[in-house]
Scaffold this motif. Structure first.
Motif, short mmCIF file in Angstrom:
data_model
loop_
_atom_site.label_atom_id
_atom_site.label_comp_id
_atom_site.label_asym_id
_atom_site.label_seq_id
_atom_site.Cartn_x
_atom_site.Cartn_y
_atom_site.Cartn_z
N PRO A 186 0.80 -1.22 0.00
CA PRO A 186 0.00 0.00 0.00
C PRO A 186 0.84 1.28 0.00
CG PRO A 186 -0.69 -1.52 1.75
CD PRO A 186 0.65 -1.96 1.26
N GLY A 187 2.16 1.17 0.11
CA GLY A 187 3.04 2.33 0.12
C GLY A 187 4.48 1.87 0.05
N ASN A 188 5.42 2.84 0.02
CA ASN A 188 6.87 2.55 0.06
C ASN A 188 7.40 1.84 -1.18
OD1 ASN A 188 7.11 3.71 2.57
ND2 ASN A 188 7.10 1.78 3.68
N ARG A 189 6.67 1.85 -2.27
CA ARG A 189 7.09 1.06 -3.43
C ARG A 189 8.45 1.52 -3.97
NH1 ARG A 189 1.47 1.90 -4.60
NH2 ARG A 189 0.28 -0.05 -4.39
N ILE A 190 8.62 2.83 -4.10
CA ILE A 190 9.88 3.34 -4.66
C ILE A 190 11.03 3.05 -3.71
CG2 ILE A 190 11.11 5.44 -5.33
CD1 ILE A 190 8.48 6.57 -6.32
N ARG A 191 10.80 3.22 -2.41
CA ARG A 191 11.87 2.96 -1.44
C ARG A 191 12.26 1.48 -1.42
NH1 ARG A 191 8.86 7.09 1.36
NH2 ARG A 191 10.22 8.86 1.89
N VAL A 192 11.27 0.60 -1.51
CA VAL A 192 11.57 -0.84 -1.52
C VAL A 192 12.35 -1.19 -2.78
CG1 VAL A 192 10.54 -3.13 -1.76
CG2 VAL A 192 9.65 -1.54 -0.06
N ALA A 193 11.91 -0.70 -3.92
CA ALA A 193 12.61 -0.98 -5.17
C ALA A 193 14.04 -0.44 -5.12
CB ALA A 193 11.85 -0.36 -6.35
N ALA A 194 14.22 0.73 -4.50
CA ALA A 194 15.56 1.30 -4.38
C ALA A 194 16.46 0.43 -3.51
CB ALA A 194 15.47 2.71 -3.81
N ASP A 195 15.92 -0.09 -2.41
CA ASP A 195 16.71 -0.99 -1.55
C ASP A 195 17.11 -2.25 -2.30
OD1 ASP A 195 16.66 0.76 0.54
OD2 ASP A 195 15.53 -0.52 1.91
N TRP A 196 16.19 -2.79 -3.09
CA TRP A 196 16.51 -3.98 -3.88
C TRP A 196 17.63 -3.69 -4.88
CZ3 TRP A 196 10.72 -5.49 -4.96
CH2 TRP A 196 10.24 -6.22 -3.86
N LEU A 197 17.59 -2.51 -5.50
CA LEU A 197 18.62 -2.14 -6.46
C LEU A 197 19.97 -2.00 -5.76
CD1 LEU A 197 19.49 -1.27 -9.29
CD2 LEU A 197 18.80 1.07 -8.71
N LEU A 198 19.98 -1.33 -4.61
CA LEU A 198 21.23 -1.17 -3.87
C LEU A 198 21.78 -2.51 -3.40
CD1 LEU A 198 20.36 1.99 -1.73
CD2 LEU A 198 21.91 1.86 -3.69
N GLU A 199 20.89 -3.42 -3.02
CA GLU A 199 21.33 -4.75 -2.60
C GLU A 199 22.02 -5.48 -3.74
OE1 GLU A 199 21.80 -8.48 -0.68
OE2 GLU A 199 21.57 -6.43 0.07
N ALA A 200 21.54 -5.28 -4.96
CA ALA A 200 22.13 -5.94 -6.12
C ALA A 200 23.48 -5.33 -6.51
CB ALA A 200 21.17 -5.86 -7.30
N LEU A 201 23.69 -4.05 -6.17
CA LEU A 201 24.89 -3.35 -6.62
C LEU A 201 25.98 -3.24 -5.57
CD1 LEU A 201 23.22 -0.40 -8.59
CD2 LEU A 201 24.17 -2.53 -9.52
N LEU A 202 25.60 -3.21 -4.29
CA LEU A 202 26.56 -2.94 -3.23
C LEU A 202 26.65 -4.10 -2.24
CD1 LEU A 202 25.52 0.76 -2.46
CD2 LEU A 202 27.40 -0.03 -3.91
N PRO A 203 27.77 -4.21 -1.55
CA PRO A 203 27.88 -5.26 -0.51
C PRO A 203 26.86 -5.02 0.61
CG PRO A 203 30.03 -4.35 -1.06
CD PRO A 203 29.02 -3.46 -1.70
N ARG A 204 26.40 -6.10 1.19
CA ARG A 204 25.41 -5.99 2.27
C ARG A 204 26.08 -5.45 3.53
NH1 ARG A 204 21.13 -10.76 3.22
NH2 ARG A 204 21.42 -10.67 0.95
N GLN A 205 25.37 -4.54 4.23
CA GLN A 205 25.89 -4.00 5.48
C GLN A 205 25.63 -5.00 6.60
OE1 GLN A 205 23.67 -0.15 5.13
NE2 GLN A 205 25.64 0.74 5.64
N GLY A 206 26.68 -5.35 7.33
CA GLY A 206 26.53 -6.31 8.43
C GLY A 206 26.97 -5.72 9.74
N VAL A 207 26.10 -4.98 10.40
CA VAL A 207 26.41 -4.39 11.69
C VAL A 207 25.24 -4.60 12.64
CG1 VAL A 207 27.94 -2.64 10.74
CG2 VAL A 207 25.51 -2.14 10.99
N GLN A 208 25.56 -4.61 13.94
CA GLN A 208 24.51 -4.69 14.95
C GLN A 208 23.99 -3.28 15.27
OE1 GLN A 208 25.24 -7.32 18.39
NE2 GLN A 208 27.25 -7.70 17.46
N LEU A 209 22.68 -3.15 15.35
CA LEU A 209 22.09 -1.86 15.71
C LEU A 209 21.77 -1.77 17.20
CD1 LEU A 209 19.66 -1.36 12.69
CD2 LEU A 209 21.98 -0.48 12.98
N GLY A 210 21.59 -2.91 17.85
CA GLY A 210 21.34 -2.92 19.30
C GLY A 210 20.01 -2.30 19.69
N LEU A 211 19.02 -2.35 18.81
CA LEU A 211 17.74 -1.70 19.07
C LEU A 211 16.80 -2.55 19.90
CD1 LEU A 211 17.06 -0.14 15.54
CD2 LEU A 211 18.01 0.99 17.56
N VAL A 212 16.90 -3.88 19.79
CA VAL A 212 15.95 -4.77 20.44
C VAL A 212 16.71 -5.82 21.23
CG1 VAL A 212 14.03 -6.37 20.12
CG2 VAL A 212 14.29 -4.43 18.56
#
Length: 445
Positions: free
Chosen positions: A389-415
């Protein structure tokens, strides 16, 4: 004339769709209130990608206030319904108590983790039903790989690099598939000592993965998992869990620090507390989604046992596909009950299923056509972009970045671990017996 008060409880697939329908067609005739613990609708099919670091967490959420005009949002969790007084009691996010009245009620409270009487599960396993659990799992998996990389003891290293997922339905299969890609990316940057490689085990008592789907889709998913080194154990489950590992029902002991519980869901215990007829834990409704004896109450989604008119004598399964469609019908029938239009019964046509296996891989059967590989992956992602229902462009952008760049592997410590207990039912309703509904993890379509 006074305006009717419509109260929707829950903003999952069913509740959100009902609210969106009412916001569009009932704004002149009713005051619509939505009661939900969070201010967002969670698009569950994207949750495994959040846990794997493919998508930023907010990508899987859709703002309720931003997408539901003319709807009043009340933050809180329902813990009681008085059908005679037409009121719903709730607890707010900061402990405050409140009561909401209604003329029409839509119960779309959804489901909670399905628990089994396995020693140690409640203490040492984590479910996968919400954003906090996905964020916790991402941090936890990353931390185990980082700790394994500096472990002096080979056995400790192997245990930390071993991940056990119980339940090979939609959720468990996607979690294992996405999780394996995450750990593979992590160890490419920092190889593990002692010749250890990440190990993923996917367990299920069923004879195959995705037992609820067509065998061709099941075979496709099994091949992808096998090709990545995921160990699929069918006809197997956990007999006991401890902080150091799990004991399987065949007697094998597996040392691990990670146990993900994806065996299915059960209806929210709130519906059992109503004291009206249930079908295996779900609230019985008629084909118009109304509760017998209470024409002002509608129920839909995982908490409702909706007659399957395409298969007489059966009820629709607990999947997102049905919840989304039932939410629309419930919204339209609420409007009809207020004197605008005719009520309609819930009927459905199976449009197929998609299972995202990470990367370019997926298994799908849109309109009954079995697909595998990159084509299935494209269809699956295309479906999600259309269904979101929303966020389509942002989701597509994340998918594109995932295909082009190495995945970020860090702990955020939020939960922290204590913030995501396996038993997610309201404490006030914990004593309501579980009537053992149909096993399901909600589905992705």
């Amino acid at each position: 004339m006074s305006r009717s008060r419509v109260l929707i409880v829950g903003a999952g697939f069913a509740g959100y769709r009902a609210a969106r329908t009412l916001a569009r067609v009932a704004r002149r005739n009713a005051d619509v209130t939505l009661l939900n613990p969070t201010d967002y609708f969670l698009y569950l099919p994207l949750l495994p990608q959040v846990a794997a670091g493919v998508l930023e967490p907010r990508r899987a959420t859709v703002s309720l206030t931003g997408t539901l005009p003319h709807t009043r949002l009340v933050l809180g969790e329902a813990d009681g319904v008085d059908l005679d007084a037409r009121t719903v009691r709730y607890a707010g996010p900061e402990g405050e108590r409140g009561t909401l009245g209604y003329d029409r009620l839509v119960l779309a409270v959804g489901s909670v983790n399905k628990l089994l009487p396995v020693p140690g599960i409640a203490e040492h396993a984590h479910g996968f039903r919400g954003l906090p659990e996905a964020l916790y799992l991402r941090d936890h998996v990353t931390r185990q790989i980082e700790l394994a990389a500096v472990a002096d003891d080979p056995d400790t290293c192997r245990a930390r690099a071993t991940f056990v997922v119980v339940g090979a339905g939609y959720t468990g299969t996607e979690v294992a598939a996405q999780g394996q890609l995450l750990t593979a990316a992590l160890v490419r940057r920092r190889p593990l000592p002692h010749g250890v490689r990440p190990r993923w085990l996917l367990l299920d008592t069923a004879p195959r993965v995705l037992p609820e789907l067509d065998e061709r889709l099941s075979r496709t998913a099994g091949k992808v998992l096998h090709g990545r080194g995921v160990e699929v154990r069918t006809g197997a489950s956990v007999k006991e869990a401890t902080g150091d590992g799990v004991l399987l029902d065949d007697g094998e002991s597996v040392d691990t620090r990670t146990l993900v519980w994806c065996v299915g869901v059960r209806p929210d215990p709130l519906v059992a507390a109503l004291g009206i007829p249930l079908e295996r834990g779900r609230l019985l409704v008629d084909p118009y989604l109304t509760v017998p004896g209470h024409p002002e109450v509608f129920a839909c989604g995982d908490a409702a046992a909706v007659p399957d008119l395409a298969n007489p004598g059966e009820y629709t399964p607990m999947t997102a596909q049905h919840a989304w469609r039932q939410g629309r019908v419930a919204g339209l029938n609420v409007v009809a009950s207020l004197g605008h239009g005719a009520p309609r019964s819930y009927r459905h046509k199976d449009l197929g299923f998609t299972v995202d296996l990470g990367g370019a891989q997926a298994a799908a059967n849109p309109l009954g056509i079995p697909l595998a590989g990159p084509l299935a992956g494209a269809v699956t992602r295309g479906h999600h972009l259309v269904a979101l229902p929303g966020n389509r462009i942002r989701v597509a952008a994340d998918w594109l970045l995932e295909a082009l760049l190495p995945r970020q592997g860090v702990q955020l410590g939020l939960v922290r671990s204590g913030a995501v207990p396996l038993d997610t039912a309201s404490p006030e309703l914990a004593r309501v017996p579980d009537d053992t509904p149909h096993p399901s993890d909600g589905g992705t379509q």
